[in-house]
Motif scaffolding. Structure first.
Motif, short mmCIF file in Angstrom:
data_model
loop_
_atom_site.label_atom_id
_atom_site.label_comp_id
_atom_site.label_asym_id
_atom_site.label_seq_id
_atom_site.Cartn_x
_atom_site.Cartn_y
_atom_site.Cartn_z
N ASN A 1 -41.35 -38.67 -39.66
CA ASN A 1 -41.36 -39.45 -38.42
C ASN A 1 -40.75 -38.64 -37.28
O ASN A 1 -40.04 -37.66 -37.52
CB ASN A 1 -40.59 -40.77 -38.61
N ASN A 2 -41.02 -39.08 -36.07
CA ASN A 2 -40.61 -38.29 -34.90
C ASN A 2 -39.32 -38.75 -34.25
O ASN A 2 -38.70 -37.98 -33.52
CB ASN A 2 -41.73 -38.33 -33.85
N TYR A 3 -38.93 -40.01 -34.48
CA TYR A 3 -37.83 -40.56 -33.70
C TYR A 3 -36.84 -41.36 -34.54
O TYR A 3 -37.22 -41.97 -35.54
CB TYR A 3 -38.37 -41.51 -32.61
N ASP B 1 -41.37 -41.23 -25.88
CA ASP B 1 -42.29 -40.15 -26.20
C ASP B 1 -42.34 -39.26 -24.96
O ASP B 1 -42.92 -39.64 -23.93
CB ASP B 1 -43.67 -40.72 -26.53
N ASP C 1 -52.38 -41.62 -33.68
CA ASP C 1 -52.33 -40.77 -32.49
C ASP C 1 -53.52 -41.05 -31.57
O ASP C 1 -53.39 -41.02 -30.34
CB ASP C 1 -52.31 -39.29 -32.89
#
Length: 624
Positions: A307-309, A338, A20
């Motif tokens: 995970n985000n995606y 994002d 990040d």
């Protein structure tokens, strides 16, 4: 290859903890660059090529050829003799993924005059001779895309065995860690899976099935009638040819990025994998799978938790969005972005198309981070931005200027496969750079829906696609008429994706034209040359290069892939079983090296355009 810094590389676990931080500061670095140079214009054309080389050693007595793991040593010697001694040295050398690989570029970029096209081949020859001069007896630098027995037992010198158990970097059954450059890069949490269809010859087993240790991942992941590979090195350990050029402004760079993304590969040069004859001619799908570091969650195999995606493609694939206003209506691929980064960029004055492009790149994690490069001055450094940007290996790369430099906005053309000779590599580089001049001068429009570009990339990899494949291409490339770089003339007024704008064409039609169907890129380039002031020598060189492209597109000359297939098919040891033995591999690479050093002719591959000027530096004469 991507950003390679000097320093102490962190482990993947340590790198992930800083992911990040890298993304956040990478965006700040991009914004500093953008605001500093967004209005910069009138930069002149500068451009350069990148050629990747493999280091090989011939054992003439035992008829074997192996990859030499001396890239670091060779690189150090070349840099010490070259740029460190003379900042204006005509060549530069850089590391590559494999420890048997090096990358060579011109020492200074080429300029915008037509005469520069006549210096490319001479510089490539200089690179080959320079690298050869620091090798040991019976060693050579080869410009081959894929080493046919990469991953077979004993393919390296010195020989190392793979380490598939815990503690190994790649955990490959076939690819030893010692064949990898020291910079570690991976995050998937499990081995990659590469399955390439095998070429079914007369005596190839049907079904073709490999046997692997019981319980091993390979036994679950390998497919019948496919060649199985399990490491990043099977893709990133291949060699390619790339060209980067500076545009006069950001808008011109975005325009060229879009237009060149539609050009189908004509560069087939890699038909062999892990000691077998495959049913593909290009490395693109192999390298895409080899660096597919998406987790199971990101691939949609498990619910999103860590995970985000969901991410639809590997890091190494065709582009996912056009950047110019005229390309916007052809962006028909779902784009994962994002959203926080996207909104941040919009608030900073970045337009929608560029903001979504950057926000899409930044859904990825950094792959490598160096301890010395964690905390940076965002106003004057760009390592965090480049960490993400340069590990999105797409067909095209849009490249902002480095901070505080005199370099302008650039575009990198990336799908080419390296060819055997400096003549061929020069031909492809000149073709692409000349095409950029014609696109801008004639305001050409090659744009089609991006989903069709993806389909073209899949077709382009198939065996003999140059002659057998059909590719979507725009029918009327001059339709915009009065199109300009910052707009797109008439084409921009219609926002419907009209299927009538494009049709399926052969490579021959796209390159050479067909009456009543398409004018052809080569005739357009020839028309451009006729209207330019070009000295006789340069004109002859360019016409020779275009003749090679023309004849390969028509089938009059073979692609490297087809020539290699025929060479192996006609080898006395070949049993028509799709297997490439050590001796067959030796014969092929020796022949490739002889052709590259102009020690023999190869009219079926090169025709009569190839100028026969002997090198003085080959250390691998077959008479040894």
């Amino acid at each position: 290859m991507g950003l390679l810094s000097q320093g102490s590389p962190l482990s993947w676990e340590e790198t992930k903890r800083h992911a990040d931080h890298v993304r956040r500061h990478g965006i700040l670095q991009f914004l500093h660059i953008y605001h500093a140079v967004k209005d910069r214009h009138k930069d002149v054309l500068k451009w350069g090529d990148e050629v990747e080389y493999m280091l090989v050693s011939f054992d003439h007595e035992n008829k074997k050829v192996r990859l030499v793991l001396s890239g670091e040593k060779v690189l150090e010697t070349l840099q010490e003799k070259g740029e460190r001694t003379n900042p204006n040295h005509p060549t530069l050398w850089r590391p590559e993924y494999g420890s048997y690989m090096i990358e060579g570029t011109p020492g200074q970029p080429y300029g915008g005059t037509m005469s520069e096209f006549n210096t490319v081949e001479a510089n490539m020859r200089k690179r080959r001779k320079e690298a050869t001069s620091v090798l040991e007896e019976n060693q050579a630098v080869c410009t081959i895309t894929s080493f046919p027995r990469l991953g077979c037992p004993g393919f390296t010198l010195p020989e190392f065995k793979p380490n598939p158990v815990e503690g190994g970097a790649s955990k490959s059954l076939f690819f030893p860690d010692e064949a990898i450059n020291k910079h570690p890069r991976f995050r998937r949490g499990e081995k990659v899976v590469i399955n390439v269809p095998i070429f079914k010859d007369k005596n190839t087993p049907s079904p073709f099935i490999e046997t692997f240790p019981e319980g091993d991942e390979a036994s679950r992941s390998s497919k019948p009638d496919h060649i199985y590979m399990d490491a990043m090195g099977f893709g990133m350990g291949n060699c390619c040819l790339q060209v980067t050029f500076q545009a006069c402004s950001i808008s011109e760079a975005r325009y060229l990025y879009d237009q060149l993304a539609t050009i189908c590969p004509l560069f087939a040069a890699s038909p062999f994998y892990r000691g077998y004859v495959s049913d593909i001619d290009c490395r693109w799908g192999v390298i895409s799978a080899s660096v597919d570091d998406r987790t199971r969650e990101e691939r949609g195999l498990e619910p999103l938790k860590n995970n985000n995606y969901r991410i639809s493609k590997s890091r190494y694939d065709s582009i996912d969005s056009y950047l110019s206003k005229c390309g916007e209506k052809y962006n028909d691929i779902d784009l994962t972005i994002d959203k926080e980064i996207y909104e941040q960029l919009l608030q900073e004055g970045i337009d929608h198309l560029l903001a979504q492009h950057v926000a899409h790149l930044f859904i990825r994690d950094p792959l490598t981070l160096f301890e010395e490069k964690i905390h940076l001055d965002d106003a004057n450094e760009s390592d965090h931005f480049e960490n993400i940007q340069s590990t999105n290996w797409q067909t095209m790369r849009f490249k902002p200027p480095p901070p505080n430099s005199d370099i302008g906005w650039r575009v990198e053309f990336r799908p080419m496969e390296v060819q055997l000779t400096d003549f061929e590599n020069s031909a492809y580089v000149v073709f692409v750079v000349l095409l950029t001049r014609v696109i801008l001068s004639y305001k050409l429009d090659f744009l089609i829906p991006l989903s069709k570009v993806d389909e073209n990339m899949k077709v382009a990899q198939k065996r003999d696609a140059v002659l057998q494949g059909m590719f979507y291409f725009r029918k009327d490339i001059c339709k915009g008429g009065n199109a300009v770089v910052d707009g797109c003339g008439k084409a921009q007024n219609s926002m419907e994706l009209a299927a009538e704008e494009y049709t399926l064409m052969s490579i021959d039609t796209i390159i050479n034209g067909k009456e009543g169907v398409f004018p052809g890129l080569i005739p357009i380039l020839n028309c451009y040359l006729e209207n330019m002031e070009v000295d006789v020598d340069t004109r002859c060189s360019i016409l020779n290069y275009l003749k090679l492209i023309k004849k390969r597109a028509s089938g009059e000359l073979m692609t490297v892939a087809k020539w290699m297939r025929e060479f192996i098919g006609n080898h006395p040891d070949y049993k028509q079983d799709s297997v490439i033995t050590d001796e067959m591999n030796y014969s092929l690479i020796l022949k490739c090296n002889q052709i590259a050093n102009e020690l023999c002719e190869c009219p079926e591959l090169l025709g009569s355009a190839f100028r026969k000027v002997k090198y003085s530096g080959s250390k691998t004469d077959s008479s040894n």
